[in-house]
Design a protein around this motif. Structure first.
Motif, mmCIF file in Angstrom:
data_model
loop_
_atom_site.group_PDB
_atom_site.id
_atom_site.type_symbol
_atom_site.label_atom_id
_atom_site.label_comp_id
_atom_site.label_asym_id
_atom_site.label_seq_id
_atom_site.Cartn_x
_atom_site.Cartn_y
_atom_site.Cartn_z
ATOM 1 N N CYS A 96 -28.046 24.283 43.484
ATOM 2 C CA CYS A 96 -28.643 24.878 44.670
ATOM 3 C C CYS A 96 -27.673 25.882 45.293
ATOM 4 O O CYS A 96 -26.458 25.644 45.329
ATOM 5 C CB CYS A 96 -28.995 23.806 45.695
ATOM 6 N N ASN A 98 -28.192 27.086 48.472
ATOM 7 C CA ASN A 98 -28.294 27.017 49.927
ATOM 8 C C ASN A 98 -27.143 26.217 50.539
ATOM 9 O O ASN A 98 -26.469 25.450 49.841
ATOM 10 C CB ASN A 98 -29.636 26.400 50.335
ATOM 11 N N CYS A 100 -27.516 23.976 53.225
ATOM 12 C CA CYS A 100 -28.098 22.983 54.133
ATOM 13 C C CYS A 100 -27.088 21.877 54.454
ATOM 14 O O CYS A 100 -26.608 21.190 53.549
ATOM 15 C CB CYS A 100 -29.354 22.385 53.518
ATOM 16 N N GLU A 143 -32.755 25.008 45.029
ATOM 17 C CA GLU A 143 -33.070 26.436 44.936
ATOM 18 C C GLU A 143 -31.893 27.166 44.308
ATOM 19 O O GLU A 143 -30.808 27.232 44.883
ATOM 20 C CB GLU A 143 -33.364 27.021 46.321
ATOM 21 N N ALA A 178 -38.449 25.156 46.561
ATOM 22 C CA ALA A 178 -38.199 26.049 47.685
ATOM 23 C C ALA A 178 -39.336 27.036 47.910
ATOM 24 O O ALA A 178 -40.116 27.343 47.001
ATOM 25 C CB ALA A 178 -36.895 26.813 47.451
ATOM 26 N N LEU A 198 -43.596 21.139 50.833
ATOM 27 C CA LEU A 198 -42.395 21.789 51.341
ATOM 28 C C LEU A 198 -42.097 21.236 52.728
ATOM 29 O O LEU A 198 -42.892 21.416 53.655
ATOM 30 C CB LEU A 198 -42.568 23.310 51.416
ATOM 31 N N HIS A 212 -29.020 25.635 58.317
ATOM 32 C CA HIS A 212 -29.113 26.386 57.067
ATOM 33 C C HIS A 212 -28.292 27.670 57.209
ATOM 34 O O HIS A 212 -28.847 28.767 57.256
ATOM 35 C CB HIS A 212 -30.572 26.714 56.745
ATOM 36 N N LYS A 217 -32.656 29.977 52.202
ATOM 37 C CA LYS A 217 -33.363 29.088 53.122
ATOM 38 C C LYS A 217 -33.019 29.363 54.583
ATOM 39 O O LYS A 217 -33.681 28.852 55.485
ATOM 40 C CB LYS A 217 -33.061 27.628 52.760
ATOM 41 N N HIS A 223 -39.482 30.692 55.350
ATOM 42 C CA HIS A 223 -39.696 29.283 55.009
ATOM 43 C C HIS A 223 -40.947 28.745 55.713
ATOM 44 O O HIS A 223 -41.791 28.095 55.094
ATOM 45 C CB HIS A 223 -38.463 28.471 55.423
#
Length: 472
Positions: A96, A98, A100, A143, A178, A198, A212, A217, A223
């Protein structure tokens, strides 16, 4: 600013409207006349607006809460009967890009084992899931355009649908990946997915952007507007959810219901499912680092409120929650649960590895699928492996019309019993099979249409003789 028919995230999830709604609820949550009117509306199976639901949420009168619980229980029975649909997650990849802060897959986590299933791995994983008895999967992936492009996801879906081991087959693949483009949602639709899921994580824009900090994201609007692109791209069934514990729960519930209202206003059909996950401990993640955790009483109230506010939606609770919590929430509106789940990449085919840290979160209910099926039946729920509506074209507004018309006992009820019979014949332990066969005999008598009941009984005999996959 607030406009449920707008396609702009900050208009259909208006921060000002959420705050005004919560202030309204604080001022009116002890108004007995208003509370009685809201409960009476819910009792007519008309659902509730986000403002009406907020009043009930902030009301602390235990008598009102108990009325909500009773209503939630009866509404769930009216729309979905005593069926509980069974599924399992399948983690394809934890790569991933991202950042987060609440997820162990975040790009800066150098401690977690990064894994991605090959198509050969998927065959082994899905065969293991089929040998447990599963017919419905929810595939998950981080993602990452390099490791997890849409071409990889589509190839995985195709592989899954073509795996047949003994009497096993995955008949519905739901997808939790995602936010993407309308074109790619159309590709997922063409691949034959069931529901596109989602989680919003949080609807509070400022908190969302802090949680995030990096990666695609980070874009709140892109999103939040994903479900509109998905439905415009041809996906009939979408699933919403927030991750409780990230932000103030009254804000989240109001905004979630506004999102459901938006989908209904714009697309003529609301969310097919709403999930209610709470943040859990995982590699590099400590839930105590977040200040908005909710206790079990509040969690139960949220569950009941969603059921009476959005009566037609399927409600999902996963193995994030313990057996005790799941047992408490089942009578309050839950219609789908996972069983025998693994949240690590490659967790089904490989034996338990104490060194593996590729899981997205700790599983709180570690029982086998057979134990979960038996537990449900002991409480007189029907564990359902049914995927008939999806394969008969009863999706989107067609499913909602069917659901709201009260045809559950003539369609979903016999379909659930037939798929349960398949499970009992192919996978159940002797004890589970004994309980299940008695339950099926009892529940068959509840099918209102005599001709359909007789046909279902004939199908059951054919299933016992070795045939599979009957449905109404």
């Amino acid at each position: 600013m607030y406009n449920p028919r707008s396609f702009r995230a900050e208009e259909f999830i208006s921060h000002t409207e959420v705050m005004e709604t919560l202030e309204y609820a604080r001022q009116h949550c002890n108004d007995k006349t208003l509370l009685a009117e809201i409960l009476a509306k819910a009792n007519r199976r008309k659902g509730l607006t986000h403002r009406e639901a907020a009043v009930l949420l902030l009301c602390e009168d235990p008598t009102v809460t108990e009325q909500m619980y009773q209503l939630a229980h009866q509404i769930k029975l009216d729309y979905y009967g005593n069926r509980i649909v069974i599924f399992a997650p399948l983690y394809l990849s934890n790569y991933c890009v991202n950042g987060c802060t609440y997820c162990p897959y975040h790009a800066k986590n150098k401690h977690i084992s990064r894994k991605k299933l090959t198509q050969e791995d998927i065959v082994r994983e899905v065969t293991a899931l089929q040998d447990m008895g599963h017919k419905r999967l929810a595939i998950e992936a981080g993602e990452d355009p390099l490791h997890n492009p849409i071409s990889y996801i589509l190839e995985c879906i195709d592989t899954i649908y073509h795996i047949h081991h003994k009497n096993g087959a995955i008949r519905r693949v739901n997808v939790n990946i995602a936010a993407t483009t309308e074109e790619e949602y159309h590709m997922l639709k063409e691949a034959g997915i069931g529901t596109y899921i989602l989680f919003q994580e949080t609807y509070h824009k400022e908190s969302y952007e802090k949680l995030h900090p990096t990666g695609p994201k980070h874009d709140y609007a892109y999103h939040t507007e994903a479900m509109d692109r998905a439905m415009t791209g041809g996906i009939d069934d979408v699933g919403l959810g927030v991750l409780y514990g990230l932000e103030n729960y009254p804000y989240e519930l109001v905004a979630l219901l506004m999102h459901a209202e938006h989908l209904e206003a714009v697309h003529g059909v609301g969310p097919h499912t709403i999930s209610i996950p709470r943040i859990k401990r995982a590699e590099d993640i400590n839930p105590e680092d977040f200040d908005n955790g909710i206790d079990d009483d509040t969690f139960a109230k949220i569950c009941a409120l969603i059921r009476i506010a959005v009566p037609y939606t399927g409600m999902i609770i996963s193995t994030r929650e313990s057996k005790a919590v799941r047992q408490r929430l089942l009578p309050l509106g839950i219609s789908q649960i996972s069983g025998g789940s693994r949240t690590s990449v490659g967790g089904y085919d490989m034996p338990e590895d104490p060194e593996d840290n590729s899981a997205q979160f700790d599983v709180s209910d570690s029982r086998t699928l057979d134990e979960v099926v038996c537990w449900l039946m002991e409480q007189e729920y029907i564990p359902s492996f049914c995927t008939a509506c999806y394969r008969e074209g009863r999706t989107g507004d067609r499913f909602m019309t069917f659901c709201k018309s009260g045809q559950i006992l003539n369609y979903c009820h016999p379909n659930a019993l037939m798929t349960l019979q398949e499970y009992l014949e192919d996978y159940a332990s002797p004890h589970t099979k004994e309980i299940g066969e008695a339950l099926i005999q009892k529940e068959m008598q509840r099918i209102p249409n005599a001709a359909r009941r007789e046909k279902a009984i004939a199908y059951l005999k054919e299933i016992a003789a070795g045939k599979r996959d009957f449905r109404f």
